[in-house]
Design an enzyme around this catalytic site. Structure first.
Site, PDB file in Angstrom:
ATOM      1  NE  ARG A  55      35.244  14.738  56.839  1.00  0.00           N
ATOM      2  CZ  ARG A  55      36.498  14.686  56.460  1.00  0.00           C
ATOM      3  NH1 ARG A  55      36.936  13.689  55.707  1.00  0.00           N
ATOM      4  NH2 ARG A  55      37.359  15.625  56.828  1.00  0.00           N
ATOM      5  CE  LYS A  81      36.681  23.150  54.491  1.00  0.00           C
ATOM      6  NZ  LYS A  81      36.392  21.967  55.302  1.00  0.00           N
ATOM      7  CG  HIS A  82      41.346  25.926  54.836  1.00  0.00           C
ATOM      8  ND1 HIS A  82      41.133  25.384  53.582  1.00  0.00           N
ATOM      9  CD2 HIS A  82      40.986  24.948  55.720  1.00  0.00           C
ATOM     10  CE1 HIS A  82      40.697  24.133  53.705  1.00  0.00           C
ATOM     11  NE2 HIS A  82      40.613  23.843  54.993  1.00  0.00           N
ATOM     12  CG  ASP A 105      35.346  18.861  57.488  1.00  0.00           C
ATOM     13  OD1 ASP A 105      35.605  20.054  57.319  1.00  0.00           O
ATOM     14  OD2 ASP A 105      35.730  18.217  58.489  1.00  0.00           O
ATOM     15  NE  ARG A 110      39.575  19.941  50.987  1.00  0.00           N
ATOM     16  CZ  ARG A 110      40.159  20.223  52.154  1.00  0.00           C
ATOM     17  NH1 ARG A 110      41.451  19.981  52.336  1.00  0.00           N
ATOM     18  NH2 ARG A 110      39.462  20.744  53.143  1.00  0.00           N
ATOM     19  CG  ASP A 144      41.861  23.397  59.444  1.00  0.00           C
ATOM     20  OD1 ASP A 144      41.111  22.455  59.750  1.00  0.00           O
ATOM     21  OD2 ASP A 144      42.457  23.465  58.353  1.00  0.00           O
ATOM     22  CG  HIS A 201      45.898  17.606  57.259  1.00  0.00           C
ATOM     23  ND1 HIS A 201      45.524  18.352  56.164  1.00  0.00           N
ATOM     24  CD2 HIS A 201      44.761  17.379  57.964  1.00  0.00           C
ATOM     25  CE1 HIS A 201      44.215  18.545  56.198  1.00  0.00           C
ATOM     26  NE2 HIS A 201      43.731  17.969  57.271  1.00  0.00           N
TER      27      HIS A 201
END
Length: 690
Positions: free
Chosen positions: A229, A319-320, A221, A289, A416, A332
C-alpha cells in the site's frame, strides 16, 4: 450540569465551565475527560512488556482518569532511586543498572500520586518486579468506566479511502468528527491515503490526535509483493518470492524492515502475513501472496516474518483463517468453499496458523470462505433467496469452537473486509456484523454503513441478542493488544516535524533497500535453461524484450545491462511484418503476466504470442514469469524460463542480474507446476543455477 432560569446561577455556571479548562498546581481538570486521580508506572501493568537492553530500562508513566481511561505522561515528573548503588534513574525514567548486586525501588511522583517498581540485580540477571493490586488492573478498570457506545466503538475499524469523490490524504473535519462520535478503535489505510512519507506521517498523527481517550489501531495491508500500500519506501518482493528463498532469516529481515517503516510512520498494525497454503494453482486471490504450497514452509517463513514484524512493536495479523489457499473463487467477488474435513485442515490449512499462535501472533483475520465439514449451518442468501453455507467469518463453530477452544487462541480476531461480495451480497450490513460478533469477532473491519452498524450493535445489546459481557470480552482483548504494543494516547505528543524527520530517515533507507535487493536476488528461480543463460553478448548483438503488462519495467532492467535492447509491446500473436522485425535479434526475452486460469490458458492471446515466438523465431526465447510461476504451463517448449513472483522494481532488477550472470539463481519452487493434464511439470523444490 443543569442550567437554571435564575440569571445569577447561569453566570456561576459559565464561570465554572470556563475554569474547568485551567490547570491547577495539583491536578488537571478537563471537562471532556474528568480529573486525573492516579499515576502509575506503565511497566507495573500486568499486560506491559518489560525489556532490559544494555543494562537499561526505559520506564513510562500512565495518568489514570476518574472514568478509568489512561494516557501516557512524561512531563512534570520526579524520579528517584532508593538504592543508587544498584540502579540509578534519570528524570526521563531511564533506569541504569550499575552492576552491583542488590535491590532498589524506583519511584516516580507528580506531586499528588506516587508509584514505585522494584529492580533487582542478581549475578548475571537484571530483573524488574511489578507491583501488584487493583490499581494496576487498568484495562479492567477502564472497561468499567466505558459507556456501551465507547465499548462498541473500540470494535469498529472503517476505512476512509475517499470523501466526496476525492482521495483522503489529510485529516478532514468530517472524519475527525466520526472518529470522536463513534469512539473508533481503529482505522484502516489504503494506497489512496498514503502517498508520500511526510503526508502519511502527518495524516496518521492527525488520526491519533482525533482519538479522545484510547489510541487508534492504524492498520494497513503492507504484505509486500503485489499487496503493497505505501507509495513511498521499500517495496519487498512478496511472500512467494520469500518462499522461493527458503531462508527464514531473509523472511525475518523483510518483516522487520516492513515493521520499522510502518512504525516510523505511526502505523501500528499490519494486516500481514498471509498464512494461506497455496495448494491450488487455480486460486485467483491468494496465489503469490502465499509463501507456497507446503504447510511446513508457510509456517516456517510466516513465523519468521511475524517475529521480524512484531520485534518493531507493530502488531502482525495472520490471515485468512482457517485457510483461503485451496479455493478457486475470489471472495471479493463470490463465496468460495473449502470442502475438507477437520483432519485434513489440521494437517494443511490450519498448521501455519497453529504455529503462529504458538509464537504469539497478535491478531488473526477471518476468511469469507465456507467450510461445510466444520460448520454445516445453512442460511438463506439475501442476494437470491438460495440456501448457502455460513462463511467462517460469521461462524461460531469456526471462530470460537475451532480457533478459541480447540486451537487455544486468545488474541484478537479481526474480520476480513465486510464490504466484500462474499458477505455484502448475501447478508445485510447489520446482520453480518451481529453474526460476526456472536461468532467471536473482536474487530469489525470495513463495516458497510458506520452509523447503521454502530446503532445495530447497540440495539442488539439492549434487546439481549448480544450480551454486554460478550462486547467487553472483545474490548479487553483490543485494549490488551494496544497495551502490549504501546498504542496509548499521550499527554505529550512529539512535534510533527520530529516525527516526519524520523520517518524520512527510516522509510526507504539504503539499509532497507539492501534487504529488499537481497530478498529479490535470492528469490529468482531458474526453472528451465537449454544452455541459453546467462547471456554473454557483444555490444552489437541485439536483445528484444517483448510483452505487454509491466513490460517497460522488464525492458528498463535488461537495458541497464545491455544497451542494445529493443522494446516490443505486444499482447497477442504477431503478423508477418512484426515477426520480421525480430529476425536480427540475438535473444528474445518475453515477459508473461497472469493472475487467473484463463490468463495462462494456451488459447489466451498472450500465450499464443509466446508459442508463436518459440515456433517462428530462430533466436533463443527466454520467458520471465512476472507474477505467477505457473505461466510456463502454457509454453513448456521455451528455451529458458525464470520466475520472479512479482512486479516490484527489485524483482525486475534481480531478474536482469540473473539473465546476465551477475546473480547466480538460488531460488527453488515453493509450488508444484502442473502440466495441462494435471501431472507434474516441475516439482516443488525444483530450481536450477549456473
Amino acid at each position: 450540569m443543569k442550567f437554571f432560569r435564575n440569571a445569577p446561577f447561569i453566570f456561576v455556571t459559565i464561570i465554572v465551565l470556563m475554569l474547568s479548562t485551567f490547570t491547577f498546581s495539583g491536578s488537571k481538570v478537563i471537562a471532556a475527560e474528568g480529573k486525573i486521580h492516579d499515576l502509575i508506572i506503565f511497566q507495573n501493568v500486568p499486560e506491559a512488556a518489560i525489556t532490559v537492553e544494555d543494562k537499561q530500562i526505559d520506564l513510562n508513566v500512565l495518568n489514570i482518569y476518574e472514568d478509568g481511561h489512561f494516557k501516557m505522561n512524561s512531563e512534570d515528573l520526579t524520579w528517584a532511586s532508593k538504592n543508587k548503588n544498584v540502579a540509578t534513574v534519570d528524570q526521563n525514567g531511564v533506569v541504569t543498572f550499575t552492576g552491583q548486586n542488590g535491590r532498589s525501588f524506583i519511584t516516580v511522583t507528580d506531586g499528588n500520586s506516587t508509584d514505585r517498581i522494584a529492580v533487582h540485580k542478581k549475578q548475571s540477571e537484571e530483573l524488574v518486579m511489578k507491583e501488584k493490586g487493583n490499581r494496576y488492573d487498568v484495562i479492567e478498570n477502564a472497561i468499567k468506566g466505558m459507556t456501551l457506545n465507547e465499548k462498541i466503538g473500540q470494535m469498529l475499524m472503517p476505512d476512509f479511502r475517499n470523501w466526496d469523490g476525492e482521495n483522503v490524504t489529510e485529516m478532514l473535519p468530517e472524519i475527525e468528527q466520526l472518529v470522536k462520535e463513534y469512539h473508533l478503535g481503529g482505522v484502516i489505510l489504503f494506497a489512496e491515503n498514503v502517498v508520500t512519507t511526510e503526508q502519511t506521517a502527518r495524516l496518521v498523527a492527525n488520526y491519533q490526535e482525533a482519538s479522545e481517550k484510547y489510541g487508534l489501531l492504524l492498520t494497513i495491508d503492507q504484505e509486500g509483493g503485489i499487496v503493497t500500500r505505501l507509495q513511498s519506501g521499500t517495496h519487498m518482493p512478496g511472500n512467494m518470492a520469500l518462499g522461493a528463498t527458503r531462508s527464514a532469516e531473509t523472511a525475518e529481515n523483510v518483516g522487520q524492515v516492513i515493521g520499522k517503516e510502518l512504525q516510523a510512520l505511526g502505523i501500528n498494525m499490519n494486516l500481514a502475513p498471509v498464512l494461506d497454503v497455496n495448494n491450488n494453482p487455480d486460486n485467483p486471490v491468494i496465489g503469490v501472496r502465499s509463501f507456497g504450497e507446503s504447510p511446513e514452509l508457510v509456517a516456517e517463513m510466516g513465523t519468521a516474518y511475524i517475529q521480524g514484524l512484531q520485534s518493531t512493536g507493530v502488531a502482525a495479523t495472520a490471515k485468512h483463517f482457517p485457510g483461503h489457499g485451496d479455493t478457486a473463487v475470489d471472495s471479493h467477488l463470490g463465496l468460495p468453499e473449502v470442502p475438507h474435513d477437520k483432519e485434513r485442515l489440521l494437517e494443511v490449512e490450519l498448521f501455519p496458523f497453529q504455529q503462529a499462535m504458538k509464537e504469539g501472533i497478535d491478531a488473526v483475520m477471518t476468511a469469507h470462505v465456507t467450510f461445510p465439514k466444520i460448520d454445516d449451518t445453512k442460511v438463506i442468501s439475501q442476494k437470491d433467496g438460495t440456501e448457502i453455507s455460513l462463511p467462517a467469518t460469521l461462524s461460531y463453530k469456526v471462530l470460537t469452537g475451532l480457533m478459541r477452544e480447540e486451537m487455544g487462541y486468545d488474541g484478537v480476531i479481526i474480520t476480513d473486509a465486510l464490504n466484500m461480495a462474499a458477505i455484502a451480497e448475501h447478508f445485510g450490513s447489520v446482520d453480518a456484523v451481529i453474526r460476526s460478533v456472536k461468532a467471536g469477532t473482536d474487530i469489525i473491519l470495513m463495516p458497510v454503513g458506520l452509523e447503521e452498524v454502530a446503532d445495530g450493535l447497540v440495539e442488539a445489546v439492549e434487546t439481549g441478542e448480544i450480551t454486554e459481557e460478550r462486547i467487553e470480552e472483545s474490548v479487553e482483548r483490543i485494549l490488551t493488544l494496544k497495551m502490549e504494543r504501546g498504542i496509548i494516547k499521550s499527554e505529550n505528543s512529539l512535534p510533527i516535524e520530529e516525527i516526519i524527520a524520523n520517518a524520512e530517515a527510516i522509510v526507504g533507507s539504503d539499509e532497507h533497500k539492501q534487504v529488499e535487493a537481497d530478498a529479490a536476488n535470492q528469490s529468482i528461480t531458474l526453472i528451465k535453461n537449454n544452455n541459453v543463460l546467462p547471456f554473454t553478448l557483444s555490444e552489437d548483438e541485439k536483445i528484444v524484450v517483448i510483452g505487454n503488462t509491466f513490460i517497460n519495467s522488464l525492458h528498463d532492467a535488461v537495458n541497464a545491462y545491455h544497451t542494445n535492447t529493443d522494446l516490443f509491446i505486444a499482447s497477442g500473436p504477431l503478423d508477418e511484418d512484426q515477426l520480421a522485425q525480430l529476425e536480427d535479434a540475438t535473444a528474445v526475452v518475453v515477459g508473461s503476466y497472469t493472475y487467473n486460469v484463463s490468463g495462462r490458458s494456451p488459447d489466451s492471446a498472450q500465450m499464443q504470442l509466446i508459442n508463436q515466438l518459440i515456433e517462428h523465431v530462430e533466436a533463443p526465447i527466454v520467458g520471465v514469469g512476472i507474477r505467477n510461476p505457473y505461466d510456463i504451463m502454457a509454453f513448456p517448449a521455451i528455451d529458458g524460463y525464470l520466475a520472479q513472483y512479482g512486479f516490484r522494481p527489485a524483482s525486475f532488477q534481480a531478474t536482469a542480474a540473473t539473465l546476465f550472470g551477475e546473480n547466480n539463481p538460488t531460488g527453488t519452487l515453493p509450488v508444484t507446476i502442473p502440466d495441462q493434464n494435471g501431472d507434474s511439470l516441475f516439482e516443488f523444490g525444483f530450481g536450477l543455477s549456473y
